[in-house]
Design an enzyme around this catalytic site. Structure first.
Site, PDB file in Angstrom:
ATOM      1  N   LYS A 186       0.830  -1.196   0.000  1.00  0.00           N
ATOM      2  CA  LYS A 186       0.000   0.000   0.000  1.00  0.00           C
ATOM      3  C   LYS A 186       0.877   1.263   0.000  1.00  0.00           C
ATOM      4  CE  LYS A 186      -4.050  -2.095   0.144  1.00  0.00           C
ATOM      5  NZ  LYS A 186      -3.934  -3.517   0.425  1.00  0.00           N
TER       6      LYS A 186
HETATM    7  C1  PLP Z   1      -5.134  -4.487   1.091  1.00  0.00           C
HETATM    8  C2  PLP Z   1      -6.620  -4.447   1.212  1.00  0.00           C
HETATM    9  C3  PLP Z   1      -7.309  -4.863   2.361  1.00  0.00           C
HETATM   10  C4  PLP Z   1      -6.665  -5.615   3.473  1.00  0.00           C
HETATM   11  O1  PLP Z   1      -5.567  -5.024   4.030  1.00  0.00           O
HETATM   12  P1  PLP Z   1      -4.429  -5.905   4.749  1.00  0.00           P
HETATM   13  O2  PLP Z   1      -3.660  -4.859   5.493  1.00  0.00           O
HETATM   14  O3  PLP Z   1      -3.609  -6.573   3.686  1.00  0.00           O
HETATM   15  O4  PLP Z   1      -5.102  -6.866   5.650  1.00  0.00           O
HETATM   16  C5  PLP Z   1      -8.672  -4.654   2.433  1.00  0.00           C
HETATM   17  N1  PLP Z   1      -9.350  -4.106   1.412  1.00  0.00           N
HETATM   18  C6  PLP Z   1      -8.742  -3.736   0.277  1.00  0.00           C
HETATM   19  C7  PLP Z   1      -9.543  -3.110  -0.810  1.00  0.00           C
HETATM   20  C8  PLP Z   1      -7.364  -3.909   0.130  1.00  0.00           C
HETATM   21  O5  PLP Z   1      -6.757  -3.563  -1.019  1.00  0.00           O
END
Ligand code: PLP
Length: 398
Positions: A186
Site C-alpha cells: 500500500k
Molecule cells: C489491502 C486491502 C485490504 C486488506 O488489508 P491488509 O492490510 O492486507 O489486511 C482490504 N481491502 C482492500 C480493498 C485492500 O486492497
C-alpha cells in the site's frame, strides 16, 4: 501503490529510536518509554491528515474492517453490501463477523454502482461497504444518498486510497467510518498495519475497546480495570507506529509523484482511438497509484495487452485476475472453508450462503475489457518514454 519504494533513513531512524527506548507495546510503561507514544502519535497525525476526529491503529486493513464492522454492531442475521471488485479481505471480514456479504455491480468508476446498490438493499442490510479501488473514489455522493435514504451506515474501505481526496475531503470521511491498510504494497506502508477513522466518539471507543480484548478505554488510553465486552487483539506495535509517522510525512510528495507519472500515462493513452479511461471524479485529488482504461471489448483488451507485454510493459488484465474480481473468486463460489461444520457458508438453522460466478454480469463485462498499470514512484524519464512507445506500438496493432 507501493510506499516501500521510499522506505529510507527516516523510517530506519524512527525504528532505532523505538528500540533504544525498549518499549514495543503501545500502552503503559510511560516512564520507560520517555513519554514517546508512537502508535498514538501516528493515530493523531493520520486523523489530522485525513480530516477525521478519531483514529484507531490496528494490525492490518483486514483487522480494520473487522473492528469497524463489530463496532457498528454487525453480526449474524445481517447483510452487508459490498462490490464485486475489491480485495478478498473486504468480504472475508464480513463473513468473519458472522454477517452475509451481498455483492453489488461496479460501474465505470471501477467501484460500487449506486443504481445496483439501490436494488440490493433489503430490510436486513446493516452496512454498505464501497471500496475506493486503486487510489480513486467511488461515486460516494450517490452511494451515501442511497444509504441515507434507507438509514444504513456506510463503511468506506479506503485500503487502496490513502492520499485520495474528493473536492478537498479525504476518502474515508464521507461515511460513518473509514478503514485503511498499511500492508507491504500500500502507498503508506508499515509492513503490516491498518487504521479506522471516524468522527463518532462512541464508535471510536467501541472499536478501540474491541481491538484490545474489551478493556475499558474511557476516557482515552487504557489501564482502567474492567472490560466492557468481549473483544480480541488487533493492537499495532510501536515499531509500526514509528514507521507510519515517517511514511505519513512523505505522503504529499508521494501523491505528487504518482500524479506526475500518471498524467504522462494518461496523455499517451489519450492518443489511442477507442480507448476510454476509468471515470475519476476529481483528478486533482486522485492518489494516482494506478491508471486504468477500457477497450471496446475483451478481445481488444487482450490484443492491446499482448502488444504491451511484448514491449515489456504488460498491464494487469482484470478479466483473468483472481485476486480482486468476483467472477474469479473460486473459493467463494465453492464455499470452501477450513471449518468442519462448513461455516460460514453453511449456517446452523438457516439457508446456506451461495455465490454464483455469473451473478455480476456487468462487473465481469467491465473488468474483461479493463487494463491497469500500477504507477511506480521510482520510474525515471527513460521508463516513462518506454511506456509511451509501448502504447504507440500497441495502438497500431489494435
Ligand atoms: C489491502 C486491502 C485490504 C486488506 O488489508 P491488509 O492490510 O492486507 O489486511 C482490504 N481491502 C482492500 C480493498 C485492500 O486492497
Amino acid at each position: 501503490m507501493p510506499g516501500f519504494e521510499w522506505l529510507g533513513r527516516e523510517e530506519k531512524e524512527a525504528v532505532v529510536d523505538v528500540m533504544d527506548r525498549g518499549v514495543l507495546f503501545r500502552y503503559e510503561f510511560a516512564e520507560k518509554r520517555g513519554d514517546a507514544w508512537r502508535v498514538r502519535q501516528f493515530e493523531e497525525a493520520f486523523a489530522a491528515y485525513a480530516g477525521a476526529k478519531h483514529a484507531l491503529a490496528v494490525t492490518s486493513g483486514s483487522a480494520a474492517l473487522k473492528v469497524a464492522l463489530c463496532a457498528l454492531g454487525v453480526g449474524p442475521g445481517d447483510e452487508v453490501i459490498t462490490q464485486g471488485f475489491t480485495f478478498v479481505a473486504t468480504w472475508e471480514a464480513i463473513l468473519d463477523c458472522g454477517a452475509e456479504p451481498v455483492f453489488c455491480e461496479i460501474d465505470d468508476t471501477l467501484c460500487m454502482d449506486p443504481a445496483d446498490l439501490e436494488k440490493k438493499i433489503t430490510p436486513r442490510t446493516r452496512c454498505i461497504v464501497p471500496v475506493h479501488m486503486m487510489g480513486a473514489p467511488a461515486d460516494i455522493g450517490r452511494i451515501k444518498a442511497v444509504a441515507d435514504a434507507h438509514g444504513v451506515p456506510v463503511l468506506e474501505d479506503t485500503a487502496q486510497a490513502a492520499g485520495c481526496f474528493l473536492n478537498g475531503r479525504h476518502m474515508g470521511t464521507f461515511g460513518k467510518v473509514g478503514t485503511f491498510s498499511f500492508d507491504a504494497v500500500k502507498t503508506l506502508t508499515t509492513g503490516e498495519g491498518g487504521m479506522v477513522i471516524t468522527d463518532d466518539a462512541d464508535l471510536w471507543r467501541r472499536a478501540s475497546e474491541y481491538h484490545d480484548h474489551g478493556h475499558d478505554h474511557r476516557p482515552v488510553g487504557r489501564g482502567n480495570e474492567g472490560r466492557n465486552f468481549f473483544g480480541f487483539n488487533f493492537r499495532m506495535m510501536e515499531l509500526q507506529g514509528a514507521i507510519g509517522l515517517a511514511q505519513l510525512a512523505k505522503m504529499p510528495a508521494m501523491v505528487q509523484t504518482y500524479q506526475k507519472h500518471k498524467n504522462a500515462m494518461l496523455e499517451a493513452l489519450g492518443q489511442v482511438p477507442g480507448l476510454s479511461p476509468r471515470r475519476v471524479a476529481d483528478r486533482s485529488g486522485d492518489a494516482a497509484t494506478f491508471v486504468s482504461w477500457f477497450l471496446p471489448d475483451a478481445q481488444a483488451a487482450a490484443r492491446f495487452n499482448k502488444s504491451l507485454a511484448d514491449s515489456g510493459c504488460g498491464a494487469v488484465p482484470w478479466g483473468v485476475n483472481t485476486w480482486h474480481s468476483y467472477p474469479n473468486w473460486e473459493q467463494l463460489h465453492a464455499g470452501a472453508t477450513p471449518i468442519a461444520s462448513g461455516w460460514p457458508f453453511k449456517r446452523p438453522g438457516g439457508a446456506d450462503l451461495r455465490f454464483g460466478p455469473a451473478d455480476l454480469p456487468n462487473t465481469k463485462e467491465l473488468l474483461g475489457r479493463c487494463l491497469s498499470w500500477q504507477i511506480m514512484l521510482n520510474w525515471d524519464d527513460a521508463k516513462i518514454e518506454a511506456m509511451r512507445q509501448a502504447v504507440a506500438k500497441a495502438a497500431k496493432e489494435l
